[in-house]
Design an enzyme around this catalytic site. Structure first.
Site, PDB file in Angstrom:
ATOM      1  N   HIS A 112       0.814  -1.215   0.000  1.00  0.00           N
ATOM      2  CA  HIS A 112       0.000   0.000   0.000  1.00  0.00           C
ATOM      3  C   HIS A 112       0.847   1.264   0.000  1.00  0.00           C
ATOM      4  CE1 HIS A 112      -3.911  -2.120   1.489  1.00  0.00           C
ATOM      5  NE2 HIS A 112      -3.539  -2.475   0.271  1.00  0.00           N
ATOM      6  N   SER A 146      34.738 -25.311  30.913  1.00  0.00           N
ATOM      7  CA  SER A 146      36.201 -25.387  30.986  1.00  0.00           C
ATOM      8  C   SER A 146      36.534 -26.339  32.128  1.00  0.00           C
ATOM      9  CB  SER A 146      36.801 -23.999  31.253  1.00  0.00           C
ATOM     10  OG  SER A 146      36.315 -23.482  32.492  1.00  0.00           O
TER      11      SER A 146
END
Length: 482
Positions: free
Chosen positions: A148, A274
């Site tokens: 539009h 880790s």
């Protein structure tokens, strides 16, 4: 009507198949502009002496009546466009811009979608009228179809009754492009309501398709004052292949879109961890074998049903005592199944030399925080394992870096699954998550049961890996597990 969970699952599947589109209505831009159709048109209705109770819901007619009363149409449209300029965007637009959607459709005049795509550094083209179709940039990644018109080109906007009446001819290319999109893609309609004049224009296009093969979805707010009418409207939409999910508040749209992103991203998993010590879990050899096997099984499981895999990506920051063994398992499985390791592994090793040279005055955690954020933004779920290190006094402590990654993941709305059986920070985090699982991961009781098993220190490494694979299956909507 369909439940949220069904809509999310179906749309995530379409995203994975690269055939998902979205159609955005005015409701999605409301948080920025604070205007509905009536708010937009009412000032012009007052200028032609229409009372509030006379305005009704035929807003294109009011716009046309305003022009018919002698007001200049160009000036009117330019004034309307001026109301929709903004450099901002919304959370919904931001999420949609991050998803693998190629074609975006909208009846809005604003630039919020373009702003979101620009923020993501995505190259997009905007089509706002018939002529735009012949000036497309071939290097584009995305197309924004502004059916539009666009606020930067006031002559392009569709707002009056005459504009709507002439649309099929004035926007011929839009109509045919939309035919193709609806026939080949799964469209998600957002920001439309029962009385929105734009949705009827879209449905008119759908009605011209002789056989609807695609399912489309609409999210809209429950209308309590016109409940029966809305039920009949929803039933009628099913004729066109549009299935509706009702919500009680428009804030739920953002929640659903974010859940879609989380589920889509669930194939991207971060292994955070880790280890300089493994004694809380097992022997060093057993622990390292477990990490290797985890990498191997993740790839093997992804290849189980297809030579192409399902799109799994494994992200890791090369944590000491975890990263190297994980990589080795991934590499071995990729070679075994004839795949490229690069298809599976996204590495984020911390650039310590750079930080020491250029940002040496900052504390390590401050330097690493932004890097962790970038790494975590690439994933949908984080699995935490082990998590320990030696401090400056050579004492073994739980790794605060792993805790930082947990906090970032929670803040970013990622799924978080600490594997408590591996001990250390992972155990600490598992106890936190399991104390309020729903708050961290949503209402998923079956996954919560799995995570509780993975918090048992007596569980075997094979059972831990099986549990991780089960979790990925569930959150990622793998078809064979639906």
């Amino acid at each position: 009507m369909i439940e949220k969970t069904v809509l999310i699952r179906e749309y995530v599947t379409a995203l994975r198949n690269r055939n998902a589109s979205v159609f955005i209505g005015a409701g999605i831009s409301f948080p920025i502009f604070k205007r509905c159709w009536k708010d937009l048109i009412l000032p012009y209705a007052e200028k032609i002496n229409l009372q509030d109770n006379e305005v009704g819901e035929d807003y294109p007619f009011i716009a046309q009546a305003y022009v018919n009363c002698g007001y200049d149409e160009n000036s009117f449209k330019e004034e309307i466009c001026g109301l929709f300029h903004s450099a901002e965007t919304t959370e919904v637009h931001k999420v949609l811009a991050r998803l693998p959607i190629r074609n975006y459709w909208t009846t809005n005049y604003d630039e919020l979608l373009e702003n979101a795509l620009n923020n993501e550094k995505k190259h997009s083209d905007v089509i706002y009228d018939n002529n735009s179709f012949v000036t497309l940039n071939d290097t584009r990644d995305h197309i924004v179809y502004k059916c539009h018109g666009d606020c930067n080109h006031y002559n392009s906007i569709v707002i009056t009754q005459k504009d709507y009446e002439n649309y099929r001819f004035s926007a011929f290319n839009f109509t045919h492009a939309l035919y193709n999109e609806l026939a080949s893609s799964t469209m998600l309609f957002l920001g439309y309501s029962l009385n929105d004049p734009d949705i009827n224009n879209i449905i008119a296009t759908l009605s011209a398709i002789s056989e609807v093969k695609q399912h489309h979805f609409l999210i809209t707010k429950r209308n309590l004052t016109e409940k029966r009418k809305q039920e009949l409207w929803i039933k009628n939409l099913e004729r066109y292949g549009i299935f509706t999910t009702l919500i009680d508040d428009y804030n739920e749209v953002e929640e659903i879109i974010k859940e879609i992103e989380k589920r889509y991203m669930a194939y991207n998993i971060l292994i955070s961890g880790s280890a300089t010590d493994y004694s809380q879990y097992s022997t060093k050899e057993d622990a390292q074998s477990f990490i290797y096997k985890l990498g191997y099984k993740l790839v093997e499981d992804d290849c189980a049903c297809s030579n192409q895999g399902r799109g799994l990506r494994i992200i890791n920051g090369n944590g000491f005592g975890v990263g190297p063994f994980l990589y080795e398992g991934i590499a071995e499985a990729a070679a075994t199944y004839g795949r490229d390791m690069a298809d599976y592994l996204l590495m984020y090793p911390f650039p310590k030399t750079y930080y020491e040279k250029f940002e040496k005055d900052k504390p390590n955690e401050e330097k690493y925080y932004a890097y962790r954020e970038k790494m975590i933004s690439k994933c949908g779920a984080v699995f935490f394992v082990f998590g320990n290190k030696y401090d400056e006094n050579k004492c073994l402590v739980n790794a605060n870096g792993v805790r930082k990654e947990f906090d970032i993941a929670v803040r970013k709305g990622k799924y978080v699954f600490p594997i408590g059986a591996t001990g250390y920070m992972a155990k600490e985090l598992a106890d936190i998550v399991l104390s309020d699982f729903k708050n961290y991961n949503g209402d998923m009781p079956n996954i919560e049961k799995i995570l509780r098993r993975l918090n048992n220190k007596n569980i075997s490494s094979d059972d831990i890996i099986a549990g991780i694979l089960q979790i990925i299956d569930a959150i990622a909507f793998r078809p064979e597990n639906q």
